[in-house]
Design a protein around this motif. Structure first.
Motif, mmCIF file in Angstrom:
data_model
loop_
_atom_site.group_PDB
_atom_site.id
_atom_site.type_symbol
_atom_site.label_atom_id
_atom_site.label_comp_id
_atom_site.label_asym_id
_atom_site.label_seq_id
_atom_site.Cartn_x
_atom_site.Cartn_y
_atom_site.Cartn_z
ATOM 1 N N MET A 1 0.846 -1.193 0.000
ATOM 2 C CA MET A 1 0.000 0.000 0.000
ATOM 3 C C MET A 1 0.884 1.245 0.000
ATOM 4 S SD MET A 1 -2.923 1.238 2.683
ATOM 5 C CE MET A 1 -1.717 1.884 3.824
ATOM 6 N N ASN A 2 0.557 2.207 -0.849
ATOM 7 C CA ASN A 2 1.371 3.411 -0.912
ATOM 8 C C ASN A 2 0.735 4.558 -0.134
ATOM 9 O OD1 ASN A 2 -0.634 4.566 -2.579
ATOM 10 N ND2 ASN A 2 0.339 3.709 -4.415
ATOM 11 N N ILE A 3 1.454 5.656 -0.095
ATOM 12 C CA ILE A 3 1.041 6.810 0.704
ATOM 13 C C ILE A 3 -0.251 7.433 0.185
ATOM 14 C CG2 ILE A 3 2.354 8.499 -0.634
ATOM 15 C CD1 ILE A 3 2.155 8.391 3.195
ATOM 16 N N TYR A 4 -0.502 7.304 -1.119
ATOM 17 C CA TYR A 4 -1.704 7.883 -1.706
ATOM 18 C C TYR A 4 -2.962 7.167 -1.209
ATOM 19 C CZ TYR A 4 1.719 9.985 -4.843
ATOM 20 O OH TYR A 4 2.788 10.677 -5.348
ATOM 21 N N PHE A 7 -3.626 8.072 2.381
ATOM 22 C CA PHE A 7 -4.221 9.413 2.451
ATOM 23 C C PHE A 7 -5.717 9.362 2.150
ATOM 24 C CE2 PHE A 7 -5.592 13.082 -0.145
ATOM 25 C CZ PHE A 7 -5.629 14.043 0.861
ATOM 26 N N ILE A 8 -6.095 8.617 1.116
ATOM 27 C CA ILE A 8 -7.512 8.524 0.744
ATOM 28 C C ILE A 8 -8.327 7.884 1.864
ATOM 29 C CG2 ILE A 8 -9.137 7.414 -0.842
ATOM 30 C CD1 ILE A 8 -6.983 7.739 -3.036
ATOM 31 N N ILE A 9 -7.810 6.805 2.455
ATOM 32 C CA ILE A 9 -8.528 6.114 3.538
ATOM 33 C C ILE A 9 -8.692 7.033 4.745
ATOM 34 C CG2 ILE A 9 -8.365 4.235 5.211
ATOM 35 C CD1 ILE A 9 -6.977 2.586 3.002
ATOM 36 N N ALA A 10 -7.605 7.699 5.141
ATOM 37 C CA ALA A 10 -7.663 8.587 6.304
ATOM 38 C C ALA A 10 -8.584 9.775 6.043
ATOM 39 C CB ALA A 10 -6.257 9.071 6.659
ATOM 40 N N ALA A 11 -8.545 10.310 4.820
ATOM 41 C CA ALA A 11 -9.396 11.454 4.487
ATOM 42 C C ALA A 11 -10.874 11.067 4.509
ATOM 43 C CB ALA A 11 -9.012 12.005 3.111
ATOM 44 N N ILE A 12 -11.196 9.876 3.985
ATOM 45 C CA ILE A 12 -12.589 9.408 4.014
ATOM 46 C C ILE A 12 -13.057 9.230 5.454
ATOM 47 C CG2 ILE A 12 -14.099 7.458 3.462
ATOM 48 C CD1 ILE A 12 -12.473 7.075 0.900
ATOM 49 N N SER A 13 -12.202 8.649 6.289
ATOM 50 C CA SER A 13 -12.541 8.467 7.704
ATOM 51 C C SER A 13 -12.769 9.812 8.389
ATOM 52 C CB SER A 13 -11.420 7.697 8.403
ATOM 53 O OG SER A 13 -11.679 7.556 9.778
ATOM 54 N N ILE A 165 -5.141 13.988 11.434
ATOM 55 C CA ILE A 165 -3.683 14.134 11.564
ATOM 56 C C ILE A 165 -2.963 13.213 10.590
ATOM 57 C CG2 ILE A 165 -1.733 13.709 13.114
ATOM 58 C CD1 ILE A 165 -3.542 14.688 15.401
ATOM 59 N N ILE A 166 -3.426 11.963 10.488
ATOM 60 C CA ILE A 166 -2.792 11.015 9.558
ATOM 61 C C ILE A 166 -2.958 11.487 8.116
ATOM 62 C CG2 ILE A 166 -2.896 8.660 8.644
ATOM 63 C CD1 ILE A 166 -3.633 7.741 11.471
ATOM 64 N N ALA A 167 -4.158 11.953 7.771
ATOM 65 C CA ALA A 167 -4.380 12.471 6.417
ATOM 66 C C ALA A 167 -3.495 13.680 6.149
ATOM 67 C CB ALA A 167 -5.851 12.831 6.226
ATOM 68 N N GLY A 168 -3.342 14.538 7.145
ATOM 69 C CA GLY A 168 -2.492 15.716 6.979
ATOM 70 C C GLY A 168 -1.032 15.353 6.784
ATOM 71 N N LEU A 169 -0.540 14.374 7.544
ATOM 72 C CA LEU A 169 0.849 13.928 7.387
ATOM 73 C C LEU A 169 1.071 13.299 6.011
ATOM 74 C CD1 LEU A 169 1.500 12.372 10.924
ATOM 75 C CD2 LEU A 169 2.434 14.508 10.014
ATOM 76 N N CYS A 170 0.099 12.502 5.576
ATOM 77 C CA CYS A 170 0.207 11.895 4.242
ATOM 78 C C CYS A 170 0.241 12.965 3.157
ATOM 79 C CB CYS A 170 -0.969 10.951 3.995
ATOM 80 S SG CYS A 170 -0.941 9.440 4.977
ATOM 81 N N LEU A 171 -0.613 13.966 3.300
ATOM 82 C CA LEU A 171 -0.645 15.048 2.314
ATOM 83 C C LEU A 171 0.682 15.802 2.294
ATOM 84 C CD1 LEU A 171 -2.306 16.646 0.257
ATOM 85 C CD2 LEU A 171 -3.129 18.075 2.146
#
Length: 272
Positions: A1-4, A7-13, A165-171
């Motif tokens: 699984m890559n960072i993209y 990011f999508i999973i964390a953003a949806i959550s 926070i996880i989505a922000g770090l991924c972004l």
């Protein structure tokens, strides 16, 4: 699984938590606002209905005050049998001033507190207020109401912040990679060789996506189901007050309430 994908999973959550919290805070009925002129310091109870055992209720106050003034408001809540339960205290205020950036003005014209009521029935509340520092605040109106809402939105806050926070770090990582790629492309063109492609693929984890998705989405689902549920356990309001700064239990009112069946009181000197 890559960072993209992460990011999508964390953003949806994160977005799911925001949407569910907004729905949980939606009132089940519009509810009639009480005006301070009719209830403040009066021997007149504001009556409200708790429709179900364990219903989440919102104690809501709103009003706009003149600049550089405040008004502290107390709501004393009694159960259907006239027993004192707890008091809710909060403030409305308006401030203005000047600093290095110029003039500023701030208002607090709305405040609320959400709390479970273990038993259904018709409850009552008595209202009182103090004000300062200028007398103009005394006559400025405020309104209040106590209404049922769908559930407890507060318990979703930790999941919302974690996902955000996880989505922000991924972004941040994604944007940093894009910037590095742009800088490299500006310097020279380097064709991707088979060896380079293998090295790039080796940097990406082969861990499947679905366990990570479940790790995010299952807690959101379970906590949401709990948030919509009814908490009909008997409340110890003194214990509850320790964890909530704007809730307190007046010992004198509590003792009088216990000692006299059907006792009710209003805020302010003298009581009833």
């Amino acid at each position: 699984m890559n960072i993209y994908k992460l990011f999508i999973i964390a953003a949806i959550s994160f977005l799911a938590c925001i949407i569910i919290r907004a729905d949980l805070q939606a009132p089940l009925i519009s509810g009639q606002y009480g005006n301070f002129k009719d209830y403040d310091g009066q021997d007149k109870a504001y009556l409200f209905n708790v429709p179900e055992d364990g219903q989440m209720m919102r104690l809501e106050i709103k009003g706009r005050l003149p600049l550089n003034s405040w008004k502290a408001i107390d709501l004393e809540v009694f159960d259907p049998d006239g027993n004192y339960l707890f008091s809710y205290a909060d403030e409305l205020w308006a401030e203005t001033g000047r600093d290095s950036e110029g003039k500023w003005t701030e208002y607090r014209d709305y405040t609320y507190h959400d709390v479970h009521f273990p038993k259904k029935g018709q409850y009552s509340a008595y209202v009182s207020s103090t004000f300062g520092p200028n007398k103009r605040a005394e006559h400025f109106s405020y309104t209040f109401r106590i209404i049922p809402i769908k559930g407890n939105s507060k318990i979703l806050i930790p999941l919302m912040w974690m996902s955000g926070i996880i989505a922000g770090l991924c972004l941040f990582v994604i944007l940093n990679r894009l910037e590095e790629g742009k800088n490299k492309s500006d310097i020279s063109f380097q064709p991707i060789t088979k060896k380079g492609l293998q090295a790039k693929q080796a940097m990406e984890t082969t861990f499947p996506v679905w366990p990570i998705a479940l790790l995010f989405f299952v807690p959101v689902l379970l906590v949401s189901l709990f948030a919509y549920g009814k908490d009909d356990d008997e409340a110890d309001w003194q214990v509850y007050a320790y964890g909530h700064s704007n809730i307190y239990v007046d010992k004198q009112l509590r003792e009088q309430s216990i000692g006299s069946a059907g006792f009710r009181s209003r805020g302010g000197p003298g009581g009833k």
